[in-house]
Design a protein around this motif. Structure first.
Motif: not given
Length: 333
Positions: A120, A123, A241, A248, A252
């Motif tokens: 997470g 990204p 993710h 998430d 993403a």
């Protein structure tokens, strides 16, 4: 070489220094640094110089190492940070420990100090690294390994359940309960990739990235092989993710944006985009379960395999979770 005592560790360090092109800048010391499913990692110190040493638990071919070294060097030339491979004094990268020919194989790398990265986090940077790798369009050098694309069939799982039941394994019920989801996920991998195969890293998960001086460094290139860029994109997206059933979505979308903005051309087309994530997960479950049931393996190895089996069964993704992740990845924030 059986490593354990102080004298054995000193012998281990001396052997590495004699066989690899490392700097000799002071007293030698070697200490454990970690253990994974394919090998044990050590830190070798020769005064101020430090190196990572990987002692492989399984066999390894020189051709596999040459392929990995070439791809890692290609990405390094493109500005992607990673530990340098340290050659042996003979010019290769793989050395066998004594007693030969039965000793374990070892490799030596540059040691990097940095901060671990969790799922997470960062990204855009993760997407950028993957996109830059894919933009290189490294040509494949061999046929794809089924580990990354093909899930075990129903007969294989039925045989595993029967073996676990006969052995009185207390986790048999967990396996039986997971079978409907396992078979449902396996059906997703039946659709073959349609994009052009490339030479890829194939293991860009959080444990293989390190933040070094504000830049992501990519570790553990041992899995370098031919694969589908689309499915590697899905693999990375799911590892970063989709954690413990939670998607998430904003992260993403940001990861995909970083990927596309850095030249990555793969696109997510459907649940089959996650075929590599599914196939590797199911193959890993099968491999660890079989090892947990192997009466010829040592107790510590079987216990570790049992823990990994249970953890992997508990973390199987579902179709709805993958569908939500697909939607987030296709939005591209």
């Amino acid at each position: 070489m059986v490593i354990g005592s102080k004298d054995r560790l000193a012998e281990f360090a001396d052997h590495l220094c004699a066989r690899f092109a490392v700097e000799q800048r002071g007293p030698r010391r070697i200490v454990p640094a970690g253990k994974g499913s394919v090998g044990v990692v050590w830190r070798l110190e020769t005064g101020a110089a430090r190196y990572a040493v990987k002692e492989f638990l399984w066999g390894l071919q020189e051709s596999e190492v040459d392929r990995e070294v070439a791809f890692r060097d290609l990405t390094a030339d493109a500005g992607i940070r990673s530990p340098a491979n340290i050659p042996s004094v003979d010019g290769g990268y793989l050395v066998r420990l004594p007693p030969e020919p039965d000793g374990r194989l070892v490799r030596v790398y540059e040691w990097l100090d940095g901060t671990p990265v969790r799922a997470g986090q960062v990204p855009e940077l993760v997407g950028e690294v993957l996109g830059r790798m894919h933009a290189l369009e490294a040509p494949p050098v061999n046929a794809p390994d089924p580990w990354y694309s093909t899930s075990p069939d129903e007969a294989t799982w039925s045989a595993l359940v029967a073996t676990a039941s006969r052995a009185g394994a207390d986790w048999t019920g967990e396996l039986v309960a997971a079978l409907p989801r396992i078979l449902d996920l396996a059906a997703v991998t039946a659709e073959l990739p349609t994009d052009t195969p490339r030479l890829l890293h194939l293991d860009l998960q959080p444990s293989n990235l390190l933040m070094v001086g504000g830049q992501l460094a990519v570790l553990d290139w041992d899995g370098t092989d031919t694969g589908s860029p689309e499915r590697e994109l899905g693999f990375v997206l799911a590892h970063w993710h989709l954690v413990d059933g939670a998607v998430d979505a904003p992260g993403a979308a940001r990861m995909v944006r970083g990927y596309q903005d850095s030249g990555g051309e793969a696109r997510l087309h459907g649940l089959s985009s996650f075929g590599m994530r599914i196939a590797t997960h199911l193959n890993y479950v099968l491999c660890q379960a079989e090892l947990a049931l192997d009466t010829d393996a040592d107790p510590a190895t079987r216990h570790t395999a049992l823990q990994r089996t249970r953890r992997s069964l508990a973390r199987l993704p579902s179709r709805p979770e993958l569908a939500a992740l697909l939607h987030a990845g296709q939005r591209r924030a």
